[in-house]
Write a protein that holds these residues in place. Structure first.
Motif, PDB file in Angstrom:
ATOM      1  N   HIS A  60       9.670  -8.025  -3.156  1.00  0.00           N
ATOM      2  CA  HIS A  60      10.900  -8.377  -3.868  1.00  0.00           C
ATOM      3  C   HIS A  60      11.901  -8.852  -2.812  1.00  0.00           C
ATOM      4  N   HIS A  61      12.156 -10.162  -2.790  1.00  0.00           N
ATOM      5  CA  HIS A  61      13.008 -10.729  -1.743  1.00  0.00           C
ATOM      6  C   HIS A  61      14.475 -10.379  -1.953  1.00  0.00           C
ATOM      7  N   GLY A  62      14.890 -10.155  -3.199  1.00  0.00           N
ATOM      8  CA  GLY A  62      16.271  -9.765  -3.450  1.00  0.00           C
ATOM      9  C   GLY A  62      16.564  -8.375  -2.922  1.00  0.00           C
ATOM     10  N   ASN A  63      15.672  -7.426  -3.195  1.00  0.00           N
ATOM     11  CA  ASN A  63      15.857  -6.045  -2.740  1.00  0.00           C
ATOM     12  C   ASN A  63      15.404  -5.834  -1.311  1.00  0.00           C
ATOM     13  N   LYS A  64      14.643  -6.819  -0.798  1.00  0.00           N
ATOM     14  CA  LYS A  64      14.018  -6.694   0.522  1.00  0.00           C
ATOM     15  C   LYS A  64      13.130  -5.451   0.586  1.00  0.00           C
ATOM     16  N   THR A  65      12.240  -5.383  -0.402  1.00  0.00           N
ATOM     17  CA  THR A  65      11.261  -4.295  -0.438  1.00  0.00           C
ATOM     18  C   THR A  65       9.865  -4.891  -0.560  1.00  0.00           C
ATOM     19  N   ALA A  66       8.900  -4.207   0.039  1.00  0.00           N
ATOM     20  CA  ALA A  66       7.496  -4.599  -0.042  1.00  0.00           C
ATOM     21  C   ALA A  66       6.709  -3.386  -0.516  1.00  0.00           C
ATOM     22  N   GLY A  67       6.369  -3.380  -1.790  1.00  0.00           N
ATOM     23  CA  GLY A  67       5.624  -2.248  -2.347  1.00  0.00           C
ATOM     24  C   GLY A  67       4.133  -2.456  -2.203  1.00  0.00           C
ATOM     25  N   LYS A  68       3.481  -1.500  -1.577  1.00  0.00           N
ATOM     26  CA  LYS A  68       2.030  -1.602  -1.409  1.00  0.00           C
ATOM     27  C   LYS A  68       1.332  -1.507  -2.761  1.00  0.00           C
ATOM     28  N   TYR A  69       0.235  -2.253  -2.892  1.00  0.00           N
ATOM     29  CA  TYR A  69      -0.595  -2.078  -4.068  1.00  0.00           C
ATOM     30  C   TYR A  69      -2.021  -1.744  -3.641  1.00  0.00           C
ATOM     31  N   THR A  70      -2.693  -0.980  -4.478  1.00  0.00           N
ATOM     32  CA  THR A  70      -4.092  -0.605  -4.262  1.00  0.00           C
ATOM     33  C   THR A  70      -4.845  -0.872  -5.554  1.00  0.00           C
ATOM     34  N   ILE A  71      -5.994  -1.515  -5.456  1.00  0.00           N
ATOM     35  CA  ILE A  71      -6.805  -1.825  -6.633  1.00  0.00           C
ATOM     36  C   ILE A  71      -8.058  -0.962  -6.616  1.00  0.00           C
ATOM     37  N   LYS A  72      -8.313  -0.289  -7.744  1.00  0.00           N
ATOM     38  CA  LYS A  72      -9.499   0.556  -7.870  1.00  0.00           C
ATOM     39  C   LYS A  72     -10.230   0.206  -9.166  1.00  0.00           C
ATOM     40  N   GLU A  73     -11.555   0.294  -9.106  1.00  0.00           N
ATOM     41  CA  GLU A  73     -12.360   0.099 -10.308  1.00  0.00           C
ATOM     42  C   GLU A  73     -12.729   1.467 -10.865  1.00  0.00           C
ATOM     43  N   ILE A  74     -12.315   1.735 -12.104  1.00  0.00           N
ATOM     44  CA  ILE A  74     -12.555   3.028 -12.749  1.00  0.00           C
ATOM     45  C   ILE A  74     -13.160   2.775 -14.118  1.00  0.00           C
ATOM     46  N   ASP A  75     -14.322   3.352 -14.362  1.00  0.00           N
ATOM     47  CA  ASP A  75     -15.023   3.219 -15.650  1.00  0.00           C
ATOM     48  C   ASP A  75     -15.163   1.759 -16.076  1.00  0.00           C
ATOM     49  N   GLY A  76     -15.469   0.902 -15.108  1.00  0.00           N
ATOM     50  CA  GLY A  76     -15.720  -0.501 -15.423  1.00  0.00           C
ATOM     51  C   GLY A  76     -14.488  -1.362 -15.564  1.00  0.00           C
ATOM     52  N   SER A  77     -13.294  -0.796 -15.387  1.00  0.00           N
ATOM     53  CA  SER A  77     -12.056  -1.575 -15.472  1.00  0.00           C
ATOM     54  C   SER A  77     -11.308  -1.506 -14.142  1.00  0.00           C
TER      55      SER A  77
END
Length: 648
Positions: free
Chosen positions: A603-620
């Protein structure tokens, strides 16, 4: 943990209501004394039991809580739940476009000061610790009662049954008299000092050894009738419920006292039932038997599984007086008493009407909806024109009270997130300008409107009052800022101070994304783009959790409707406008104030970088994204996570 916090504050609310019921019952019993039947005196306590058990009940105009001022204050304070205080996706970082991005981006907590930002919040700490103490108390007291009951039952198992034919004959006669078909055992024991009954399904009557020696068969008949009255009236089952409620509400001595008085009324009620099966010439003998037992012992084990003929500190004198004036029909519950119980149930078991349960009318009109998490204002005001309000207004300050504002003196120490608003004729508004968010200031939006005296946010369901004053030849608007501090924490709103701009309303407002106060946390955001095929696509919100490990498929941790509904990550690091409550998106046009790269959403306005993590659970596929609201940028708290599911 969120469920525990929510449950605890509901228990506090019910504890207050239960205390009020106890006080009313005790007062009414004192005023009318013994002019009401014994069965009614006992039955009225069930209103207390039902009130403490009902977590949810309908509101009613007949509810007594409509007229209890202290109740209104309690209702305003109870929704301040800890998980909303620290991490709330509903209001604190609601709209990246509107300037509601939190109470943080220039919007303080109530009376937030520069020095306070670096210190811990004792109120938030207390709201976290107190529910934990309550849970510990429930566990400790429940464990103690369970252990004592277990030891008691183990000792009873070793005691011999009574097989004396004369005693068993009396038992059968009493059962036939009371029309009881249950198989009931008699046990001789020294574990208890007074006759009592235990067990729900297979009742056992405990007879102390001294009873067989000191009491004649007539006395045993009266004792057995009293204990069988407990069985017939299901008193052991009620005992378990009362004990469970005492464990849950262990912190409220008035509720414990109320149940103590209920047990006293229970014994008198049992006496009345037992006497109803005796001849008139036997009533006096029954009373003498009670006195004889009381002379030997005033103690019975105070356990959920036990109901005795004599309890510690029980009102023997009151029981004897009742026996003395006993009449055959005194155990019955007349129709008039049933009507009174029904009316009392409606009055005490229903909630106050929503319009009276809130005291926010002075600030934004009467509240017409409330939830366990959010204060909701009346927002259906008809449009009333106000020529003084029409036009563009630029922010100059943020103050606690209107009187605090002084021209040429800035009260708020830090960068102000909201930069300007533009009120169009006929109650319309353009997109507010804020840090990182610009507006053409010609196109009306549908989620914010205004009418004379109010600026209404339809997504938040808040109506902030505005007042316009002319100072030193310029017009200033003082607008109540109803952020999460108001809707979630119940705090009194502070005011944005805006000055009316003369000239063009399309004047370019500088983007203040580069303005950062010394109070804000600013992340590294100049990451080069690295592609991540798994991230590209649309993601819909399914939950909001404190830790990634807290998420469970098909179980919702966040109690409430999350504000953010979906995000759409385009190729090459672009994103469309996130969809949120009151905000739609065509999901094709990229925005310039939010981008992404492998592992981060920026978010360039807030100057924040939120980490994301992707996981596969029960086929989704699920994405866990750090939500860096004002709790992080201003208060320094650890971010929670939005949980998204990828749309196929």
């Amino acid at each position: 943990m969120n469920l525990i916090y929510t449950l605890f504050y509901k228990i506090v609310q019910l504890s207050f209501m239960g205390s009020f019921i106890v006080a009313c019952i005790l007062l009414s019993k004192k005023l009318i004394k013994d002019r009401i039947g014994v069965k009614f005196q006992y039955a009225i306590w069930f209103i207390l039991i039902f009130r403490l058990m009902l977590l949810i009940s309908p509101s009613s105009n007949f509810s007594v809580y409509n007229y209890v001022p202290a109740y209104e204050n309690t209702m305003m304070n109870i929704p301040v739940v800890y998980h909303n205080t620290e991490k709330t996706p509903i209001n604190d970082n609601k709209d990246e476009r509107v300037g509601k991005t939190d109470t943080s981006n220039g919007v303080p907590l109530e009376s937030l000061k520069k020095s306070e930002l670096k210190s811990f919040d004792p109120i938030a700490l207390a709201k976290k610790v107190i529910p934990f103490i309550w849970v510990c108390g429930v566990f400790i007291i429940g464990s103690i009662i369970f252990i004592i009951n277990t030891l008691f039952f183990n000792r009873i198992k070793k005691c011999p049954h009574i097989n004396d034919p004369s005693v068993l004959t009396i038992l059968d006669d009493c059962k036939n008299l009371m029309k009881l078909s249950k198989n009931i055992c008699l046990v001789k024991t020294n574990v208890v000092k007074t006759p009592c009954v235990l067990n729900i399904i297979k009742p056992i009557i405990l007879i102390p050894e001294y009873s067989l020696e000191k009491f004649n068969l007539a006395d045993l008949k009266y004792i057995l009738l009293h204990e069988l009255a407990h069985v017939k009236r299901k008193d052991i089952f009620i005992n378990y419920i009362v004990s469970l409620l005492c464990i849950i509400y262990w912190f409220n001595p008035l509720i414990w006292y109320g149940f103590h008085k209920m047990r006293e009324d229970r014994e008198i009620c049992c006496d009345s039932l037992a006497l109803s099966f005796l001849r008139d010439d036997e009533v006096k003998s029954y009373g003498f038997s009670i006195i004889k037992i009381a002379e030997i012992s005033l103690w019975a084990p105070c356990l959920p599984a036990v109901a005795g003929i004599i309890n510690k500190n029980s009102k023997i004198k009151r029981r004897i007086e009742m026996i003395k004036v006993f009449k055959k029909n005194s155990y019955r519950l007349p129709a008039f008493a049933l009507v009174v119980l029904l009316l009392a149930g409606i009055a005490f078991l229903t909630e106050a009407t929503e319009s009276k349960a809130s005291s926010t009318e002075e600030m934004a009109g009467s509240t017409d909806e409330t939830s366990t998490h959010q204060i909701v204002d009346k927002i259906d005001y008809p449009f009333v024109d106000d020529e003084d309000a029409v036009g563009k207004w630029e922010t100059v300050d943020f103050v606690r009270e209107i009187e605090d504002f002084k021209v040429n003196v800035t009260s708020w120490q830090g960068g102000l997130y909201l930069k300007s608003i533009n009120l169009l004729p006929n109650g319309q508004m353009t997109q507010p300008v804020a840090s990182g968010i610009t507006s053409d200031e010609t196109t009306p939006i549908d989620w914010m409107t205004w009418t004379k005296g109010y600026i209404i946010h339809h997504g938040d369901k808040t109506a902030g009052k505005y007042a316009i004053k002319e100072i030193d030849g310029s017009k200033y608007m003082f607008w109540e800022w109803k952020s999460g501090d108001y809707t979630i924490r119940g705090m009194k709103p502070s005011y944005y101070v805006l000055k009316q701009v003369t000239g063009s309303t399309t004047e370019e407002v500088p983007n203040s994304a580069e303005e950062t106060s010394t109070q804000r946390i600013v992340d590294k955001i100049d990451y080069p783009f690295v592609n991540d095929e798994d991230a590209v696509g649309k993601w819909e919100t399914v939950d909001f959790v404190e830790e990634i490990e807290d998420f469970k498929v098909n179980e919702v941790s966040w109690q409430g409707d999350p504000y953010l509904l979906s995000i759409n990550l385009l190729p090459n690091g672009q994103m469309t406008q996130p969809v949120a409550v009151g905000i739609t998106s065509d999901e094709t046009t990229p925005v310039d104030w939010m981008t992404w790269t492998k592992g981060y959403i920026i978010h360039h306005g807030n100057k924040t970088a939120g980490k994301y993590t992707i996981k596969e659970i029960d086929g989704s596929k699920y994405m866990f994204w750090e939500w860096k609201s004002g709790d992080y940028t201003i208060r320094g708290m650890k971010p929670s996570y939005y949980v998204f599911k990828k749309v196929k």
